[in-house]
Design a protein around this motif. Structure first.
Motif: not given
Length: 117
Positions: A69-88
């Motif tokens: 998993f990778t968490i990231s934030r985009d302050n310009g878009k007021n959004t936080v993301y959670l990229q989830m790979n290799s899901l179980k």
């Protein structure tokens, strides 16, 4: 008052990927938030920490999702993301965005992630 709206959940096969989004309002509020968290709650289990991102850029992950998993934030878009790979299958649950700001503890309504094996 802070409002958080999660999206991006769904049904995916094991090994697949999803990207969750957490949109914060009012506009611009996210730049005032020091730490933003993702938590999840599996059926019949307690809510647990998944990932957190600090305004400085520091990031923490639960051991169970490190490297996937990778968490990231985009302050310009007021959004936080959670990229989830290799899901179980054990990643199945409701995923929540959470912030603590001005003494308030704010949660979104959650988005369902279901991983089929």
């Amino acid at each position: 008052q802070v409002q958080l709206v999660e999206s991006g959940g769904g049904l995916v096969q094991a090994g697949g990927s999803l990207r969750l989004s957490c949109a914060a309002s009012p506009s611009g509020i996210i730049s005032s938030i020091n730490t933003i968290y993702w938590h999840r709650q599996a059926p019949g289990k307690q809510r647990e920490f998944v990932a957190g991102i600090i305004r400085s850029g520091s990031i923490n992950y639960a051991d169970s999702v490190k490297g996937r998993f990778t968490i990231s934030r985009d302050n310009g878009k007021n959004t936080v993301y959670l990229q989830m790979n290799s899901l179980k299958s054990e990643d199945t649950g409701v995923y929540y965005c959470n912030v603590i700001l001005f003494g308030g503890n704010y949660w979104g309504q959650g988005t369902q992630v279901t991983v089929s094996s």
